[in-house]
Design an enzyme around this catalytic site. Structure first.
Site, PDB file in Angstrom:
ATOM      1  N   GLY A  35      41.236  -8.373   8.172  1.00 57.99           N
ATOM      2  CA  GLY A  35      42.097  -8.970   6.662  1.00 57.99           C
ATOM      3  C   GLY A  35      41.209  -9.518   6.054  1.00 57.99           C
ATOM      4  O   GLY A  35      41.836 -10.887   4.982  1.00 57.99           O
ATOM      5  N   GLU A  69      25.874  -3.618 -17.291  1.00 57.21           N
ATOM      6  CA  GLU A  69      25.905  -4.729 -16.130  1.00 57.21           C
ATOM      7  C   GLU A  69      24.902  -4.006 -15.101  1.00 57.21           C
ATOM      8  O   GLU A  69      24.898  -4.925 -14.138  1.00 57.21           O
ATOM      9  CB  GLU A  69      27.227  -3.928 -16.086  1.00 57.21           C
ATOM     10  N   PHE A  90      51.160 -20.660  27.115  1.00 58.75           N
ATOM     11  CA  PHE A  90      50.116 -19.353  28.129  1.00 58.75           C
ATOM     12  C   PHE A  90      50.674 -20.180  29.066  1.00 58.75           C
ATOM     13  O   PHE A  90      50.917 -21.229  29.280  1.00 58.75           O
ATOM     14  CB  PHE A  90      48.573 -20.659  27.618  1.00 58.75           C
ATOM     15  N   ASP A  93      35.594 -17.579  13.393  1.00 61.14           N
ATOM     16  CA  ASP A  93      35.554 -18.690  14.079  1.00 61.14           C
ATOM     17  C   ASP A  93      34.380 -18.723  14.962  1.00 61.14           C
ATOM     18  O   ASP A  93      33.640 -17.335  14.663  1.00 61.14           O
ATOM     19  CB  ASP A  93      36.595 -18.699  15.103  1.00 61.14           C
TER      20      ASP A  93
END
Ligand code: DGJ
Length: 728
Positions: free
Chosen positions: A528, A614, A280, A534
């Site tokens: 994925g 089910e 960075f 976040d």
């Protein structure tokens, strides 16, 4: 409440249960005095003690005073190269080539409401709820101002932090690191809890005692990552769910981050969190500013449970911008695990056909609907409908699905491109690449240079054209590889250190455009599974697919770890078929439903393959979820046991804010012979009320919490139970 005490040079933030104090010390150095349980007030700077320590230098202003050293005081925002040898918060490369930073307090201001950050996600809210503190520090030699921003959400004990750096001088300077948060402690007898894992096993907690030196987690993958989450806890050695002091710190950032703690020579600890300094740097021309992403803190004097609940409330109330507002979100059916990319309109319709009668309300078409996307070698980047699979385009399919009583949702992966795509053939230079180096593929795909406006504009234009007017209610935004060969053709060599962060800013801009053009559409984040789970993404996408691992037993652990910071309403969770595609495990349909309904709830299977029995279970589950939606999604969440301890069961509970109803869920482990008689002790009830359990027997709240509900002996592995308790 924020109190500026000019006379004593004290700055104090109070939330409902916590207090945070800074002191402007000699030579205008801003020190950190206290963060912990709420105290009535007073000057805590008696904690800041001076002593002549060997090899701890003294700033030039201190003259011959050998007791004053930046190396020994707790700093509010640590500097570098001028006497504090611990973790720096900021490093400036000056025109002369020096990499130093030396900050002095200038002034501070308080106002009602919450600051916002240009182009970055941030908590937000009304003037009545939030207060903002802005502190200006300056580095006179560098002619740089550093503005420390604090937001106080008193009711939920949330304190946010952000940093803005402005070049006030006449020459360019370069930022080499710029943390969002520095938190010093005058103690080091703390544990650090981080949330780690891998693809298909995210956010597993790991707790280690802080020890001398540096420890921490981070990501250099370009996304916040499956491997480490930008949320950490520091806590007393005795802290547990219900006791002990703990500090949670989350970073609202979806790219490379780091959260590192250092224990210094005098047994003090420092936590620094922000953009990872790895590769960075950021050039600031005269007058330009750089903003570091927001971090949010919650301190709990009484364990992880209250800390998590304050994060959950704060995130639900003040971070997420949910287009569905108070409306119940739909129970969805996604075909991915049933068909992957091998589908056509009839196959999708056959799955959808079963869904509405079973209580589902939204059909999500996943990967495989566009370009030449018949497997993962081709198609990414070409966002037009594959009419061979879907004759008549989206319109035909959407109206067919809507005719079945379902809303329609769609999958996109805007940041990626396959080499076998029209986009790549036309613009091979739009993929991130380093001149002269080969290209690393991940899932056979390359990463588009989202730091470039023209790249984003092109992809956005295609996606907008495909989705506009198609009657879509939901978008799943995926991202299926990490960044490599991070170099941008659009930036000069000296600015290549900006690419990772500009990429994230590009992602946020793209998300903001989607929000603006499709204001009523619910967006689910995905990487994925949970590789970008976040606070940054949550600002744009109110829910995020928790993991590609839908095995109910592994999900107990993944959702448990996720719950330390993030609320149930954000956790994408589906019932899938067995044997599970990741683990091969077979679990009962009841159990899969109980686990998935402690998230956003949906199904991801070919319903036409379910037995009548089910299907009846599924119908009961969707009806039960809808009936208790508010309690589950907006209630207070209690972890009743730790699935990593391999106890006889894993249990958790949702309690209504008025404590008059609760839903406890439990999943047993593998069955063992001679099982003991067990009870399930609830939490969060009113001890003085009497509660009826599942419409049958009733017990006082204190009995349910101290003694517990007697559990039947269940034979078979991984059985589930739910107890709905309601005050009489
Ligand atoms: C990864 C996601 O997590 C899955 O749910 C699915 O959408 C696939 N990508 C599609 O490629």
């Amino acid at each position: 409440m924020i109190v500026l005490d000019q006379e004593n040079k004290l700055i104090t933030l109070h939330t409902k249960n916590t207090t945070y104090q800074m002191k402007v010390w000699d030579y205008n150095i801003l020190l950190h005095a206290y963060y912990g349980p709420r105290i009535s007030g007073g000057d805590l700077s008696y904690l800041l003690r001076c002593k002549d320590r060997g090899f701890s230098p003294n700033p030039s202003e201190a003259g011959v005073d050998r007791t004053f050293s930046l190396d020994t005081f707790p700093q509010e925002y640590s500097t570098c190269g001028v006497g504090d040898f611990r973790l720096p918060s900021i490093e400036l490369e000056l025109p002369c080539g020096s990499r130093t930073a030396d900050l002095r307090y200038v002034d501070s201001q308080v106002r009602r409401g919450k600051y916002s950050l240009d182009g970055l996600p941030a908590f937000h809210g009304s003037e009545g709820e939030w207060e903002t503190l802005s502190i200006t520090l300056t580095d006179a030699a560098a002619q740089v101002d550093v503005e420390l921003l604090y937001g106080v959400l008193e009711e939920y004990d949330v304190i946010t932090r952000a940093v803005r750096v402005v070049n006030r001088g006449g020459s360019a300077i370069r930022l080499c690191s710029c943390a969002s948060l520095c938190l010093d402690f005058i103690r080091s007898d703390l544990d650090m809890i981080t949330f780690n894992g891998a693809h298909v096993m995210e956010r597993c907690p790991s707790r280690v005692p802080l020890h001398p030196g540096i420890q921490g987690v981070g990501s250099v993958r370009g996304a916040s990552s499956h491997q480490h989450n930008p949320f950490v806890i520091l806590c007393g050695r005795d802290a547990d769910e219900d006791h002990g002091l703990c500090y949670g710190a989350m970073l609202l950032y979806s790219g490379n981050f780091q959260a590192v703690a250092e224990v210094d020579q005098f047994e003090n600890a420092r936590l620094v969190m922000g953009i990872n300094p790895y590769q960075f740097s950021w050039t600031l021309e005269p007058g330009e500013a750089f903003t570091a992403p927001e971090a949010a803190l919650v301190c709990s004097p009484s364990g992880f449970g209250p800390m998590s609940r304050q994060f959950h409330r704060g995130i639900r109330r003040s971070l997420i911008r949910d287009p569905w507002g108070d409306r119940r979100k739909p129970v969805l059916i996604n075909h991915w695990e049933a068909t992957e990319m091998y589908f056509d309109a009839d196959k999708l319709a056959a799955i959808a056909q079963e869904a509405a009668p079973l209580g589902m309300e939204l059909f999500v078409m996943d990967d495989g609907w566009f370009g030449a996307r018949n497997d993962d070698n081709a198609g990414l980047g070409d966002w037009f409908v594959n009419e061979k699979k879907l004759p008549g385009g989206l319109e035909a399919l959407v109206s067919r699905i809507k005719g079945m009583g379902l809303e329609f949702g769609i999958w996109i992966e805007p940041e990626m491109v396959n080499e076998d795509s029209d986009l790549y053939r036309a613009h091979p230079d739009w993929a991130l690449n380093v001149p002269g180096r080969g290209l690393s593929r991940g899932r056979n795909q390359l990463v588009l240079d989202f730091s470039r406006q023209e790249v984003r504009d092109h992809v956005y234009g295609q996606i907008k054209a495909a989705l506009s007017g198609a009657g879509i209610s939901y978008i799943k935004w995926d991202m299926n590889r990490s960044l490599t060969e991070v170099w941008s053709a659009a930036l000069p060599p000296e600015r290549q250190g900006e690419v990772y962060h500009r990429y994230v800013l590009g992602v946020y801009e793209f998300a903001q455009r989607l929000r603006a053009d499709f204001p009523d559409v619910l967006i689910e984040g995905c990487c994925g599974g949970g590789g970008r789970f976040d606070g940054g993404m949550l600002y744009y996408t109110p829910q995020i697919w928790c993991s590609d691992n839908t095995d109910a037993i592994d999900r107990l652990r993944i959702q448990y770890g996720t719950s330390f910071c993030y609320p149930v309403s954000t956790m994408g969770a589906h019932v899938s078929a067995v044997p599970n595609g990741v683990t091969g495990r077979i679990t009962p349909m009841e159990t899969r439903g109980v686990v998935a309904m402690s998230g956003t709830f949906g199904y991801e299977m070919d319903l036409s393959k379910c037995t009548t029995e089910e299907k009846e279970t599924v119908r009961r589950q969707t009806a039960f979820f809808k009936e208790h939606y508010e309690l589950i999604q907006d209630g207070d969440y209690y972890r009743l046991s730790d699935p990593f301890r391999n106890g006889p069961y894993t249990a958790w509970e949702h309690v209504s804010p008025d404590r008059r109803e609760a839903l406890a869920s439990l999943v047993t482990g593998p069955f063992r012979g001679a099982p003991p008689f067990l009870t399930l002790r609830l939490k969060g009830l009113d001890p003085s009320l009497r509660y009826r359990v599942n419409g049958g027997d009733s017990w006082p709240g204190d009995v349910l919490m101290e003694v517990g509900i007697p559990l039947p002996i269940l034979t078979g592995d991984y059985q589930a139970l739910q107890f709905y308790v309601k005050a009489e």
